[in-house]
Scaffold this motif. Structure first.
Motif, PDB file in Angstrom:
ATOM      1  N   UNK A  72      -7.226  26.701 124.117  1.00 40.54           N
ATOM      2  CA  UNK A  72      -8.390  27.195 123.407  1.00 40.54           C
ATOM      3  C   UNK A  72      -8.423  28.681 123.149  1.00 40.54           C
ATOM      4  N   UNK A  73      -7.500  29.442 123.694  1.00 35.07           N
ATOM      5  CA  UNK A  73      -7.535  30.899 123.496  1.00 35.07           C
ATOM      6  C   UNK A  73      -6.631  31.341 122.348  1.00 35.07           C
ATOM      7  N   UNK A  74      -5.722  30.494 121.964  1.00 37.77           N
ATOM      8  CA  UNK A  74      -4.756  30.875 120.939  1.00 37.77           C
ATOM      9  C   UNK A  74      -3.585  31.674 121.486  1.00 37.77           C
ATOM     10  N   UNK A  75      -3.573  31.923 122.732  1.00 41.22           N
ATOM     11  CA  UNK A  75      -2.495  32.692 123.355  1.00 41.22           C
ATOM     12  C   UNK A  75      -1.514  31.752 124.047  1.00 41.22           C
ATOM     13  N   UNK A  76      -0.332  32.282 124.373  1.00 34.28           N
ATOM     14  CA  UNK A  76       0.649  31.468 125.078  1.00 34.28           C
ATOM     15  C   UNK A  76       0.150  31.172 126.490  1.00 34.28           C
ATOM     16  N   UNK A  77       0.433  29.982 126.950  1.00 33.94           N
ATOM     17  CA  UNK A  77      -0.041  29.597 128.279  1.00 33.94           C
ATOM     18  C   UNK A  77       0.637  30.442 129.360  1.00 33.94           C
ATOM     19  N   UNK A  78      -0.129  30.806 130.355  1.00 36.34           N
ATOM     20  CA  UNK A  78       0.358  31.643 131.450  1.00 36.34           C
ATOM     21  C   UNK A  78      -0.059  31.019 132.784  1.00 36.34           C
ATOM     22  N   UNK A  79       0.873  31.072 133.738  1.00 40.07           N
ATOM     23  CA  UNK A  79       0.564  30.462 135.029  1.00 40.07           C
ATOM     24  C   UNK A  79       0.176  31.458 136.098  1.00 40.07           C
ATOM     25  N   UNK A  80       0.640  32.721 135.995  1.00 39.79           N
ATOM     26  CA  UNK A  80       0.364  33.693 137.051  1.00 39.79           C
ATOM     27  C   UNK A  80       0.617  35.100 136.519  1.00 39.79           C
ATOM     28  N   UNK A  81      -0.111  36.056 137.043  1.00 39.59           N
ATOM     29  CA  UNK A  81       0.130  37.450 136.659  1.00 39.59           C
ATOM     30  C   UNK A  81       1.381  37.995 137.326  1.00 39.59           C
ATOM     31  N   UNK A  82       1.959  37.221 138.228  1.00 36.14           N
ATOM     32  CA  UNK A  82       3.185  37.660 138.893  1.00 36.14           C
ATOM     33  C   UNK A  82       4.442  37.233 138.132  1.00 36.14           C
ATOM     34  N   UNK A  83       4.247  36.581 137.005  1.00 39.37           N
ATOM     35  CA  UNK A  83       5.389  36.165 136.197  1.00 39.37           C
ATOM     36  C   UNK A  83       6.086  37.391 135.599  1.00 39.37           C
ATOM     37  N   UNK A  84       7.380  37.299 135.327  1.00 38.80           N
ATOM     38  CA  UNK A  84       8.159  38.478 134.904  1.00 38.80           C
ATOM     39  C   UNK A  84       7.660  39.172 133.643  1.00 38.80           C
ATOM     40  N   UNK A  85       7.028  38.438 132.730  1.00 34.61           N
ATOM     41  CA  UNK A  85       6.608  39.066 131.487  1.00 34.61           C
ATOM     42  C   UNK A  85       5.359  39.919 131.625  1.00 34.61           C
ATOM     43  N   UNK A  86       4.712  39.875 132.789  1.00 34.50           N
ATOM     44  CA  UNK A  86       3.522  40.677 133.012  1.00 34.50           C
ATOM     45  C   UNK A  86       3.893  41.997 133.690  1.00 34.50           C
ATOM     46  N   UNK A  87       3.109  43.013 133.392  1.00 34.03           N
ATOM     47  CA  UNK A  87       3.307  44.299 134.056  1.00 34.03           C
ATOM     48  C   UNK A  87       3.066  44.137 135.554  1.00 34.03           C
ATOM     49  N   UNK A  88       4.002  44.612 136.349  1.00 32.35           N
ATOM     50  CA  UNK A  88       3.898  44.456 137.796  1.00 32.35           C
ATOM     51  C   UNK A  88       4.387  43.117 138.294  1.00 32.35           C
ATOM     52  N   UNK A  89       4.937  42.326 137.384  1.00 28.17           N
ATOM     53  CA  UNK A  89       5.444  41.020 137.787  1.00 28.17           C
ATOM     54  C   UNK A  89       6.823  41.102 138.416  1.00 28.17           C
TER      55      UNK A  89
END
Length: 217
Positions: A72-89
């Protein structure tokens, strides 16, 4: 027994004060460049600490909760902020602690060193001095002036005997000089140096140790 040639021994004034024998088995051997490269590379690899480490996503701090809803957000699904594509991941496939050392047979190490010593001898870059003319009290200035006269290279390797503390203290602060005891002589320090300067005591001890090793074969 291999024959020997002669090399002048210089006194504290840079004048001839005698000569020493150069055994052909040590100072007139073939220089094997690929072998030297292999030994030097292994020596540098062994000096690496290998303590590098990055954190993967399981080792990063942060919530494991989904940052936003799945749909529903139109964004790619994300499972955790610790994933490599996130800053600080976490870091993907990052370095982990490892041992870089390589197994190098002792005969190869010895052959590389002898080949380098022979190369420096053929290029007239091997020097033997009776002493630096420094008595009792260390003098960096005296050592610098003497080496400028004896060894013209930009980088000089000075090889001394274990008990020669005065010379060690005199040359250790010179930026273009590296000092070793005769039993520490190795391929890397020779290959990065333009000139080798042995004190006579160190030279005699080194040649004697090499002869003893050859006799035990």
């Amino acid at each position: 027994m291999a024959t020997a040639t002669k090399l002048e021994v210089l006194d504290a004034k840079g004048q001839k004060a005698g000569s020493v024998d150069l055994p052909e088995s040590i100072f007139a051997a073939e220089t094997n460049v690929p072998l030297i490269h292999q030994v030097v590379t292994a020596q540098l690899a062994a000096a690496r600490q290998g303590t590098h480490k990055t954190k993967n996503r399981g080792e990063r701090s942060g919530s494991g909760v989904k940052p936003f809803k799945q749909k529903g957000t139109g964004r790619a699904r994300q499972g955790s902020v610790r994933m490599p594509q996130h800053r600080g991941g976490g870091i993907v496939h990052g370095p982990v602690p490892r041992d870089y050392s390589q197994r190098t047979p002792k005969k190869m190490i010895a052959a590389a060193l002898i080949g380098l010593l022979s190369d420096r001898t053929r290029a007239n870059r091997l020097h033997v001095v009776d002493s630096f003319g420094i008595e009792n009290k260390p003098s960096t200035k005296a050592a610098r002036d003497y080496l400028a006269q004896v060894a013209p290279g930009n980088r000089v390797l000075v090889v001394i005997a274990r008990e020669d503390e005065v010379t060690a203290l005199s040359v250790r602060n010179l930026p273009f000089v590296h000092v070793l005891f005769q039993d520490q002589l190795n391929a890397y320090d020779v290959v990065v140096s333009d000139d080798l300067v042995f004190t006579k005591a160190a030279f005699d001890a080194f040649v004697a140790s090499r002869a003893a090793k050859e006799d035990t074969k």
